[in-house]
Enzyme design. Structure first.
Site, PDB file in Angstrom:
ATOM      1  N   LYS A 107     -33.595  49.649  50.279  1.00  0.00           N
ATOM      2  CA  LYS A 107     -32.325  49.140  50.800  1.00  0.00           C
ATOM      3  C   LYS A 107     -31.557  50.199  51.583  1.00  0.00           C
ATOM      4  O   LYS A 107     -30.917  49.880  52.583  1.00  0.00           O
ATOM      5  CB  LYS A 107     -31.453  48.587  49.673  1.00  0.00           C
ATOM      6  CG  LYS A 107     -30.876  49.624  48.719  1.00  0.00           C
ATOM      7  CD  LYS A 107     -29.978  48.967  47.690  1.00  0.00           C
ATOM      8  CE  LYS A 107     -29.426  49.989  46.717  1.00  0.00           C
ATOM      9  NZ  LYS A 107     -28.551  50.977  47.343  1.00  0.00           N
ATOM     10  N   THR A 108     -31.605  51.455  51.145  1.00  0.00           N
ATOM     11  CA  THR A 108     -30.885  52.509  51.867  1.00  0.00           C
ATOM     12  C   THR A 108     -31.472  52.694  53.263  1.00  0.00           C
ATOM     13  O   THR A 108     -30.744  52.888  54.244  1.00  0.00           O
ATOM     14  CB  THR A 108     -30.946  53.846  51.087  1.00  0.00           C
ATOM     15  OG1 THR A 108     -30.442  53.630  49.771  1.00  0.00           O
ATOM     16  CG2 THR A 108     -30.111  54.914  51.779  1.00  0.00           C
ATOM     17  N   ASP A 136     -22.632  48.548  50.481  1.00  0.00           N
ATOM     18  CA  ASP A 136     -23.783  48.816  49.613  1.00  0.00           C
ATOM     19  C   ASP A 136     -23.418  48.503  48.156  1.00  0.00           C
ATOM     20  O   ASP A 136     -22.247  48.545  47.778  1.00  0.00           O
ATOM     21  CB  ASP A 136     -24.182  50.289  49.755  1.00  0.00           C
ATOM     22  CG  ASP A 136     -25.521  50.588  49.103  1.00  0.00           C
ATOM     23  OD1 ASP A 136     -26.270  49.631  48.813  1.00  0.00           O
ATOM     24  OD2 ASP A 136     -25.818  51.774  48.883  1.00  0.00           O
ATOM     25  N   GLU A 137     -24.421  48.219  47.328  1.00  0.00           N
ATOM     26  CA  GLU A 137     -24.237  47.966  45.891  1.00  0.00           C
ATOM     27  C   GLU A 137     -23.125  46.935  45.647  1.00  0.00           C
ATOM     28  O   GLU A 137     -22.251  47.118  44.792  1.00  0.00           O
ATOM     29  CB  GLU A 137     -23.907  49.283  45.155  1.00  0.00           C
ATOM     30  CG  GLU A 137     -24.940  50.373  45.288  1.00  0.00           C
ATOM     31  CD  GLU A 137     -26.211  50.127  44.479  1.00  0.00           C
ATOM     32  OE1 GLU A 137     -26.349  49.025  43.905  1.00  0.00           O
ATOM     33  OE2 GLU A 137     -27.062  51.024  44.425  1.00  0.00           O
ATOM     34  N   GLN A 192     -29.357  43.967  38.947  1.00  0.00           N
ATOM     35  CA  GLN A 192     -29.085  45.351  38.550  1.00  0.00           C
ATOM     36  C   GLN A 192     -27.594  45.597  38.351  1.00  0.00           C
ATOM     37  O   GLN A 192     -27.124  46.732  38.414  1.00  0.00           O
ATOM     38  CB  GLN A 192     -29.642  46.324  39.595  1.00  0.00           C
ATOM     39  CG  GLN A 192     -31.153  46.311  39.701  1.00  0.00           C
ATOM     40  CD  GLN A 192     -31.681  47.377  40.631  1.00  0.00           C
ATOM     41  OE1 GLN A 192     -31.679  48.567  40.320  1.00  0.00           O
ATOM     42  NE2 GLN A 192     -32.124  46.967  41.806  1.00  0.00           N
ATOM     43  N   ARG A 236     -37.464  51.770  36.555  1.00  0.00           N
ATOM     44  CA  ARG A 236     -37.373  53.214  36.859  1.00  0.00           C
ATOM     45  C   ARG A 236     -38.769  53.833  36.905  1.00  0.00           C
ATOM     46  O   ARG A 236     -38.952  54.934  37.431  1.00  0.00           O
ATOM     47  CB  ARG A 236     -36.561  53.971  35.795  1.00  0.00           C
ATOM     48  CG  ARG A 236     -35.085  53.594  35.650  1.00  0.00           C
ATOM     49  CD  ARG A 236     -34.350  53.498  36.955  1.00  0.00           C
ATOM     50  NE  ARG A 236     -34.357  52.129  37.449  1.00  0.00           N
ATOM     51  CZ  ARG A 236     -34.069  51.792  38.698  1.00  0.00           C
ATOM     52  NH1 ARG A 236     -33.785  52.719  39.586  1.00  0.00           N
ATOM     53  NH2 ARG A 236     -34.094  50.524  39.085  1.00  0.00           N
TER      54      ARG A 236
END
Length: 699
Positions: free
Chosen positions: A31-32, A217-218, A248, A587
Site C-alpha cells: 500500500k505504501t 493512509d491507515e 487490521q 506478521r
C-alpha cells in the site's frame, strides 16, 4: 513515469485520480508503494501542482518515508507537498489562523505530562481529593471529549455520576487556563481546525480549493475528529483517496473507529473500490490461515489475500503443559533456528498482554539468548515491579535506605523533598538508617505500615504478603481508580508478580523472603543486550502492527488470554480480538508457530483455559499439530504440585520429615504455613502447609 513494477490492481489504483477512491489494502500488499506512486503520478503525469496535494498518515516515521520515496521518484523538493501526520497538518492550519482562534502568535503546545499537571493543579484548587478523582482518568475523559468534538457544555449533557460532573468542571477550567496561558494541547491540534472551519467558511473554502487531491493512509485507524476534518476538506472536489484495511483495525481502545472505512462508500457516492489482495510477504499456508480466521468477522469488507509465494511450511501448533513448558518450547525452537543460521532479528515472539513476557524473558536469560522487549520495559525493570520489590526489600531489611527512598511516596503520601532532606541530614548525624531515624509526621505512618507488614509476614505466604502490600499501601486502588489502558497494564504486571511468588512457594515449599529476594535479584540483574541489534524481538501484537519477521511465535492462544477475558461477552470486542489475531498471523513471512498451554499460572492463579477459538477457525490443512504426551523436562517438574494437600491436618508437637532439612517438630500452625524446628544448622523454617516435600513421621 515507470509503473511497470506494479501489479494490475496497483496500477488501477494509481492511474485513476479523480473522484472518491477506497483502496482496501490487505497485509503485505504494497500500500505504501501505491500511495507514493500515486502522488508521483499526479505530479508527473497529470500535471497537478504539488501545492494542491495533501497526504496524511499516522506517524512522523511513515510521513518521512513517503516523502523520501516520492523524492526518489521525482527528484523534487517534497516540502512543496503537504505530507504529514494529522497533528502536524492541524498545527500548520492553526499557525496560519491563530488570531481567528483567539491566540497570539507565540502560542505553545503542552505535552501530555504538562496537561496532566494542569489537571492536578485544578483539582487541588477545587479542593478535590486526587485519590478519588483520579487526574489521569479525568485528563483522558477530557481528551476523549475533544476527539468527539465535545465542548464542556456538550459533555455536561452526558454526565451520569459525580466523576463525570467533576470532569466537566475541570474541563471548563482547563480550557480557561490554556487560553490564559496562550497554550494548546495535542487534542486541540485536531479540534481547533474544525472549530475554525465552522466559524470561518472562507477559511474552509481556501483549504478546499488548495487541497484538490487528498490521500489518507491507515484510514481504518481514524477517529471521529479526523473523520470530520477529512470530510470537510474534501467536500468540494471529492478527489479523496483513502487507503486502509478494516481487518487490521486494532486501536478501538484509543478511539479509532473502523466503521469510518466501512461507511466510506455511503459518505462518498460513486466511490471506486479497489482491492489489493496480492500479498508479497507471506507463504500460501500462512495466508490461508489468516483468511480462515478473519472471514468469521461480520463487520468487514469481503476480500481474500493470495500470493505467488511458495506454499511454505505448515503452521506448527503446540499445546504445551504449562507456561514454563511454553517458554521452554519457544526457546528450544529459537536455538534450532540459530543453529540453522537464522539471524535473531528475523525472529519475533508475540503475545496479547505485556505480563506474558516474563516467562519468555526468563527462559531467554537462562539460555543466554539476547532479546529486546518492544513497546515496554523488561518485566523486572518496569517501575511498578521495582516499586513492589523495594517494598519486599524494606520489609526484609528496614535499613535499606535505597528502597525506602524509592517507595516512601509510592503511592503519593505527601512526603516532600524537604522532609526527606531533613531526615537524611538527621540520619547522617546519628549514623543511623533513615528508617530508624523516622519518629514523626506522615513518614511515621509509613514506618508503622512497614512494621505491620513485617509482623504479618510471619503469618502469611509470600503471595499473600504481596496481596497485602498491594491493598494496604493503596497501590492497587490507585491503579483501579486511574482506569486507563496503561494503569490496567501495570496492574496486570503486579498481579503477574504473584505468579513468581507462587511458583517459588510451589517449587521450594518454604516461606523465606530472604531466599526469594536472592532468586529474583539474580534474574533481574542480567545484562539487557541494550546495544545489540542481533536480538530476538518480544512484543505485544499491538506493537507488531506494520512489522514483519521471517519467523513468528504467537504464545498464549487460549480463551481468556487471546481473546482477552475482558472481551469474551461482547461481539464487537471479539471481532477486534480476531482482527488482532489476523494482524499477528500476517506478521510472519516464512514460518509461523502458535502455542498455548493446558494449564497456566498467570496473575498468581492457576487456570485451565481451552484453546483459543481462533485456532479452531483455521482449517487443518494449514496446521501441523503437536501435543505433548507426557511431561519430561525440568521446567515442568519443578512446577508440578499435584500431590500437595493443603487440607492436611497438623498439630504443634507433631514430628515431620522434610526432603531437604530432615526430621523436625511442628512449632506453630497457621492457615497456610507451618513453623518447624529442624536440627542444627537449619533451625526454625516456615514451610507451606501440605507441600510435597513434607511428610508426617508415622509412629
Amino acid at each position: 513515469m515507470d509503473i511497470k513494477s506494479l501489479n494490475n490492481k496497483q496500477k488501477e489504483a494509481v492511474i485513476n485520480t479523480d473522484g472518491p477512491m477506497l483502496i482496501l489494502a490487505g497485509a503485505g500488499s504494497g500500500k505504501t508503494k501505491v500511495l507514493t506512486t500515486k502522488i508521483a503520478y499526479l505530479i508527473e503525469e497529470k500535471g497537478i501542482d504539488p501545492y494542491n496535494i495533501l497526504a496524511i498518515t499516522f506517524t512522523n516515521k511513515a510521513a518521512n518515508e513517503m516523502k523520501e520515496r516520492v523524492k526518489n521518484m521525482l527528484d523534487i523538493d517534497t516540502n512543496m507537498i503537504q505530507i504529514s501526520t494529522f497533528h502536524s497538518f492541524g498545527l500548520s492550519i492553526i499557525k496560519r489562523h491563530y488570531e481567528k482562534l483567539g491566540f497570539k502568535s507565540n502560542f505553545t503546545i503542552i505535552d501530555s505530562d504538562d496537561s496532566l499537571s494542569t489537571v492536578k493543579r485544578i483539582l487541588k484548587d477545587m479542593n478535590l481529593d486526587p485519590k478519588f478523582f483520579n487526574p489521569k482518568t479525568i485528563r483522558n475523559k477530557i481528551s476523549s471529549a475533544k476527539n468527539e468534538l465535545m465542548t464542556p457544555v456538550e459533555l455536561d449533557k452526558f454526565t451520569n455520576n459525580e466523576i463525570d460532573e467533576v470532569t466537566v468542571k475541570v474541563y471548563t477550567e482547563y480550557q480557561n487556563k490554556l487560553k490564559v496561558n496562550n497554550s494548546l494541547d495535542f487534542d486541540d491540534l485536531l479540534m481547533l481546525p474544525i472549530v475554525l472551519f465552522n466559524e470561518n467558511k472562507e477559511v474552509l473554502k481556501y483549504y478546499q480549493e488548495r487541497f484538490k487531491y487528498i490521500l489518507i493512509d491507515e484510514y481504518q485507524d481514524t477517529n471521529h475528529v479526523q473523520y470530520i476534518l477529512t470530510k470537510m476538506l474534501s467536500a468540494k472536489y471529492k478527489n479523496i483517496c483513502v487507503v486502509g484495511d478494516p481487518d487490521q483495525s486494532i486501536y478501538g481502545f484509543r478511539g479509532s473507529n473502523y466503521k469510518n472505512i466501512l461507511n466510506f462508500e455511503k459518505d462518498y457516492k460513486n466511490t471506486k473500490v479497489i482491492l489489493l489482495e496480492q500479498n508479497y510477504r507471506s507463504t500460501k499456508n500462512i495466508l490461508g490461515a489468516a483468511n480462515d480466521i478473519i472471514k468469521n468477522n461480520k463487520n468487514r469488507k469481503e476480500k481474500e489475500l493470495w500470493t505467488d509465494n511458495n506454499i511454505g511450511d505448515k503452521i506448527k501448533y503446540k499445546r504445551c503443559d504449562d507456561e514454563k513448558d511454553e517458554a521452554h518450547f519457544v526457546v528450544n525452537n529459537v536455538k534450532k533456528l540459530m543453529n540453522d543460521g537464522c539471524p535473531l532479528e528475523e525472529i519475533a515472539v508475540l503475545y496479547r498482554t505485556n505480563a506474558q513476557s516474563r516467562n519468555i524473558e526468563e527462559a531467554f536469560l537462562r539460555e543466554n539468548i539476547p532479546y529486546k522487549v518492544v513497546g515496554s520495559f523488561y518485566f523486572y525493570n518496569r517501575k511498578e515491579i521495582k516499586d513492589l520489590i523495594s517494598y519486599l526489600k524494606l520489609i526484609y531489611n528496614p535499613s535499606d535506605d535505597i528502597s525506602l527512598n524509592r517507595i516512601i511516596n509510592v503511592p503519593k503520601r505527601g512526603i516532600g523533598l524537604k522532609t526527606m532532606e531533613s531526615l537524611t541530614t538527621k540520619a547522617n548525624i546519628l549514623n543511623e538508617s533513615l528508617f530508624n531515624t523516622i519518629d514523626s509526621g506522615k513518614e511515621l505512618e509509613f514506618k508503622k505500615l512497614i512494621l505491620e507488614f513485617q509482623q504479618m509476614s510471619e503469618e502469611l505466604s509470600l503471595t499473600e504478603l504481596v496481596d497485602l502490600i498491594l491493598d494496604k499501601t493503596g497501590i492497587r486502588k490507585e491503579l483501579v481508580n486511574e482506569d486507563t489502558i496503561e494503569s490496567q497494564g501495570r496492574l496486570e504486571n503486579l498481579e503477574e508478580f504473584k505468579s513468581i511468588t507462587k511458583s517459588f512457594e510451589d517449587r521450594e515449599g518454604i516461606i523465606s523472603l530472604s531466599e526469594f529476594l536472592d532468586e529474583i535479584s539474580l534474574v533481574s540483574d542480567k545484562e539487557e543486550y541494550k546495544n545489540r541489534t542481533d536480538v530476538v524481538t518480544l512484543m505485544t501484537v499491538h506493537s507488531a502492527k506494520g512489522l514483519e519477521f521471517n519467523h513468528v511465535f504467537i504464545i498464549g492462544l487460549e480463551e481468556g488470554i487471546f481473546p482477552h477475558s475482558m472481551c469474551l461477552y461482547d461481539n464487537n470486542e471479539i471481532e477486534e480480538e480476531r482482527r488482532l489475531c489476523y494482524v499477528a498471523v500476517t506478521r510472519a513471512k516464512e514460518k509461523l508457530t502458535i502455542v498455548n498451554t493446558k494449564r497456566r499460572l498467570l496473575y498468581g492463579q492457576d487456570s485451565y483455559n481451552p484453546p483459543s477459538r481462533f485456532i479452531g477457525e483455521i482449517d487443518n490443512e494449514y496446521l501441523d499439530k503437536e501435543e505433548i504426551k507426557q511431561v519430561n523436562n525440568n521446567y515442568n517438574k519443578i512446577f508440578k504440585s499435584s500431590n500437595i494437600n493443603k487440607y492436611e491436618e497438623y498439630t504443634p508437637g507433631e514430628k515431620v520429615i522434610h526432603d531437604k532439612y530432615g526430621e523436625g517438630v511442628i512449632i506453630t500452625v497457621e492457615p497456610s504455613i507451618l513453623t518447624i524446628a529442624f536440627a542444627h544448622p537449619h533451625g526454625l523454617i516456615k514451610i507451606m502447609k501440605g507441600h510435597k516435600s513434607l511428610k508426617k513421621v508415622e509412629d
